[in-house]
Motif scaffolding. Structure first.
Motif, PDB file in Angstrom:
ATOM      1  N   PRO A   5     -31.511  20.666  28.792  1.00 21.62           N
ATOM      2  CA  PRO A   5     -30.175  20.143  28.861  1.00 21.62           C
ATOM      3  C   PRO A   5     -29.151  21.098  28.288  1.00 21.62           C
ATOM      4  O   PRO A   5     -27.925  21.006  28.593  1.00 21.62           O
ATOM      5  N   GLU A   6     -29.329  22.054  27.778  1.00 22.49           N
ATOM      6  CA  GLU A   6     -28.470  23.257  27.278  1.00 22.49           C
ATOM      7  C   GLU A   6     -27.525  23.963  28.244  1.00 22.49           C
ATOM      8  O   GLU A   6     -26.574  24.289  28.051  1.00 22.49           O
ATOM      9  N   TYR A   7     -28.459  23.846  29.505  1.00 25.35           N
ATOM     10  CA  TYR A   7     -27.489  24.809  30.363  1.00 25.35           C
ATOM     11  C   TYR A   7     -26.319  23.763  30.910  1.00 25.35           C
ATOM     12  O   TYR A   7     -26.485  22.641  30.988  1.00 25.35           O
ATOM     13  N   ILE A   8     -25.417  24.556  31.094  1.00 22.11           N
ATOM     14  CA  ILE A   8     -24.086  23.722  31.403  1.00 22.11           C
ATOM     15  C   ILE A   8     -24.365  23.124  32.842  1.00 22.11           C
ATOM     16  O   ILE A   8     -23.922  22.102  33.403  1.00 22.11           O
ATOM     17  N   LYS A  55     -24.161  22.594  22.467  1.00 23.08           N
ATOM     18  CA  LYS A  55     -25.547  22.709  22.363  1.00 23.08           C
ATOM     19  C   LYS A  55     -25.671  21.383  21.613  1.00 23.08           C
ATOM     20  O   LYS A  55     -26.768  20.668  22.090  1.00 23.08           O
ATOM     21  N   LEU A 113     -25.167  18.330  23.635  1.00 19.69           N
ATOM     22  CA  LEU A 113     -26.116  17.905  24.745  1.00 19.69           C
ATOM     23  C   LEU A 113     -27.402  17.651  24.534  1.00 19.69           C
ATOM     24  O   LEU A 113     -28.249  17.341  25.132  1.00 19.69           O
ATOM     25  N   THR A 114     -27.499  17.868  22.888  1.00 19.72           N
ATOM     26  CA  THR A 114     -29.076  17.587  22.570  1.00 19.72           C
ATOM     27  C   THR A 114     -29.073  16.689  21.377  1.00 19.72           C
ATOM     28  O   THR A 114     -30.343  16.142  21.146  1.00 19.72           O
ATOM     29  N   PRO A 150     -16.921  29.204  30.210  1.00 18.29           N
ATOM     30  CA  PRO A 150     -18.668  29.146  30.172  1.00 18.29           C
ATOM     31  C   PRO A 150     -18.831  27.572  30.457  1.00 18.29           C
ATOM     32  O   PRO A 150     -20.161  27.201  30.663  1.00 18.29           O
ATOM     33  N   ARG A 200     -24.850  13.150  30.335  1.00 22.12           N
ATOM     34  CA  ARG A 200     -24.215  14.602  30.290  1.00 22.12           C
ATOM     35  C   ARG A 200     -22.828  14.562  30.257  1.00 22.12           C
ATOM     36  O   ARG A 200     -22.128  15.265  29.399  1.00 22.12           O
ATOM     37  N   LEU A 217     -20.679  16.214  27.611  1.00 19.71           N
ATOM     38  CA  LEU A 217     -19.793  17.531  27.895  1.00 19.71           C
ATOM     39  C   LEU A 217     -18.212  17.307  27.172  1.00 19.71           C
ATOM     40  O   LEU A 217     -17.488  18.057  26.828  1.00 19.71           O
TER      41      LEU A 217
END
Lengths: 455, 455
Positions: free
Chosen positions: A157-160, B30, B33-34, B382, B434, B438
């Protein structure tokens, strides 16, 4: 003084073309948001025709339907391109359960595409969990033989961008059955490629490569919730027995088609700019996101040009490729015929990342062309298009070989894509009309700019 | 030489802080998202508590629930701030139909927020369609008296941002009943603020302002499909009779609360940075997008800071405002008390545009602060955050009066927002985990940067 005049002329010319381009993009977006058929075509493809797995009735109906719709646009030419495609059929609903003593716990699974069937009465064996192909190899034949291998590495899940998570995870699905089979495993269960925890198994191709038919082992995907539960159960009962049954079957290849439509270029009809998606889909949902969306968006690019009476300098060609999902036979055939007839493709764009809000482009080209495209970024700013990155464009346009061709993939917002990808919920209701239309406008805008400024 | 050394020191310092900031943003994203609870909190708010209309049981349960959750985060202070809020209750399911001869055609409607009821047995009258308040005024009392007025101007699909389409359309809903009432109309039916054609009526506040109670006329929203059908029927039968019945009722104001939690600043505890959303919702869905999402995102901003052991220089305060939808009483009360106690707010951020993929920020500040924030754009690249625009920040933070305060609204992708806004489908399943996470990471990142660089 002469220099000054030249400079003034140049500045005037630049601002004139900037204004013209701004105006054209505005017209393109306006047309897409108010006057195109892509959403209604998708409704028909999804809800009247349904899934379009290569070799299925749905796929053939979709060929005729899209050809008919393209003909209605008044293009210069609409035609079919024959291609032989695999015909794999899922068969009866798959069944799976884990057995601990006398208790059976059911799991939602689905056969992976091109997988072989289990024996008729199913397959029951011990099951061993691994996180990767490397871990499988370390275990070796001794620990794998006679067992079912359970690949359970989640997407990170860490990938954007979710496509990066997919790319770094999908080897389990594509190569798991082949590698486990080499070590004597009886079958393979793979965690679905889905970032979300839910109850839907996600299919997708498994690739046996040159493994002889009799040595191929059956492979199925398990839902992410199922994978979590199975993993937990295995911790408590490492010797539990896992059963699954699937009756999928591969038939001889059948004839199918790429669907093609063209607006002839006024100045350079011999130069070809392709826009496309793939008409086939998996068989669990109706393939609205993957890739009904890309097909209807591509069709609407030409629809927009016709509605705006835009006469491209170069030939604009929409291609709806058959069989991306389990063979890419349509893409390969298109590339092969293009090479054989020495067609000059200057540009190819694919939309195959879902019908979500467009964010930009993924570009494969030389530095000069990349810089040119990135230079149009400000024109796209009013439309919230901001990603101009170098990267993979599209699977179906991959085989096109023209020298110096620029290949582009539409880059939509990726966050929700894998919630639906290859699963039963990839249905029409998951697509938002405006997001789909903004995608087609974004594609048409880049096609317009490339057509205008290509030298 | 001295200049060179200064330059080198400066460059080194800049790159060091850039690297530190890059690292911190990476950790924030990070963690979001986790390892945060926002999605699970939203599940509870939406599925265990349900809608949270001001004055309802759900609103009171949500106050206690979020206070308890904030207490579990180990903040320095968690407390409630009393505020009196309106209590408006919808009553029985609304009914509407058009009558042509003996044929009745039903329509999905819902009472607008704060509307009065129809007479007990409903209201039947001729109905007259207009596209705008201006058109209504041109018709005048003679043509309007004794009739129901049907406001049917669609949201304009040509705007790229749907909030612009909303802003240029919502006057029908907010002022239609007041203006039509002044001309002697008996009731008002308003096309739902929804770009999509579907069968869901979308509520929202109608504002009678100082119209005496006995002169207020009932107002309801009709689904977009309903509006299209009614308009078509009116073309064929201009004299059709329209009936609707709604039993909504306004009770005396009741006591409720803003929910507040704080991490005290280590260097400047007297400087306050607010992050928040509104805890109340409309009563048709469960308010997951509007604004459960903004509340749980705001809570998770503080959760992230706690998990990363980040000690802010300034006090970071989460505020869950009560009653944004029909009164903004929570926001007004918060601003009033902040002024009375001379609190120094340096920053306030609101998330109230849905839990969709974050795209950037909408900023209200002086030029210098705007330039500073826009200067952080590259740090956000990013994470695909690209919109740094000047514009409306948030309704609840509007009343905060500190001098030179910077106010920011989270700017998510807006394409799907009005599919759900104020309607029965604004439910938990419409939020992607997600995208929500985000959003919270994006908010926390800007809070971190502002906290670090505020002077």
């Amino acid at each position: 003084m002469k220099n000054l005049i030249y400079t003034l002329l140049f500045v005037t010319a630049v601002s004139w073309s900037q204004t013209t381009d701004e105006h054209m993009l505005k017209q393109i977006y306006k047309t897409a948001l108010t006057d195109v058929n892509c959403y209604y075509w998708l409704d028909d493809l999804s809800n009247k025709i349904g899934h379009r797995l290569s070799g299925s009735d749905g796929a053939e109906k979709a060929v005729l339907y899209t050809k008919t719709q393209l003909e209605k646009l008044g293009l210069d030419r609409v035609y079919l391109q024959e291609v032989m495609v695999p015909k794999w059929v899922r068969g009866a609903q798959e069944v799976a359960y884990a057995e601990v003593g006398k208790t059976k716990t059911s799991f939602p699974i689905c056969a992976l595409g091109l997988s072989v069937a289990t024996p008729k009465n199913g397959l029951k064996a011990s099951i061993i969990e691994v996180k990767s192909l490397e871990e499988l190899k370390v275990l070796g034949e001794e620990k794998v033989r006679g067992k079912i291998v359970f690949f359970n590495r989640p997407m990170n899940p860490e990938y954007i961008e979710t496509f990066h998570a997919y790319g770094s995870c999908v080897d389990q699905r594509s190569s798991g059955a082949r590698e486990a089979g080499l070590l004597g495993a009886l079958g393979v269960i793979v965690r679905s490629m889905n970032l979300r925890l839910d109850d839907l198994p996600h299919t997708g191709m498994t690739n046996y490569k040159d493994t002889p038919l009799e040595q191929r082992i059956p492979a199925a995907a398990i839902s992410t919730n199922g994978a979590e539960l199975l993993s937990k159960m295995l911790k408590d009962n490492p010797n539990l027995q896992f059963y699954f049954n699937q009756s999928c079957e591969t038939f001889p290849d059948v004839k199918s088609y790429n669907v093609i439509g063209e607006i002839k270029g006024t100045e350079h009809p011999e130069r070809i700019m392709v826009v496309g998606g793939h008409l086939d889909s998996w068989d669990l949902g109706d393939g609205s996101q993957d890739d009904g969306a890309g097909c209807v968006q591509s069709m609407s690019v030409l629809e927009i040009f016709k509605k705006l009476h835009y006469k491209p300098k170069n030939t604009i060609r929409v291609v709806l490729f058959m069989n991306e999902e389990n063979g890419v036979k349509g893409g390969l055939r298109y590339g092969e015929l293009a090479s054989a007839s020495k067609e000059n493709h200057i540009f190819a764009m694919e939309s195959d990342s879902g019908g979500f809000s467009p964010r930009g482009f993924s570009i494969e080209s030389d530095d000069e062309s990349y810089a040119k495209i990135a230079g149009w970024k400000n024109l796209f700013e009013p439309y919230l298009i901001h990603i101009f990155e170098r990267g993979h464009s599209g699977t179906d346009i991959g085989p096109i070989q023209s020298e110096k061709i620029v290949k582009v993939g539409l880059h939509p917002d990726s966050q929700r894509y894998f919630d639906y990808h290859h699963a039963a919920n990839d249905t029409f209701d998951s697509v938002n009309k405006r997001e789909l239309e903004l995608g087609t406008a974004t594609m048409a805008s880049l096609m317009y700019l490339f057509d205008t400024y290509f030298k």
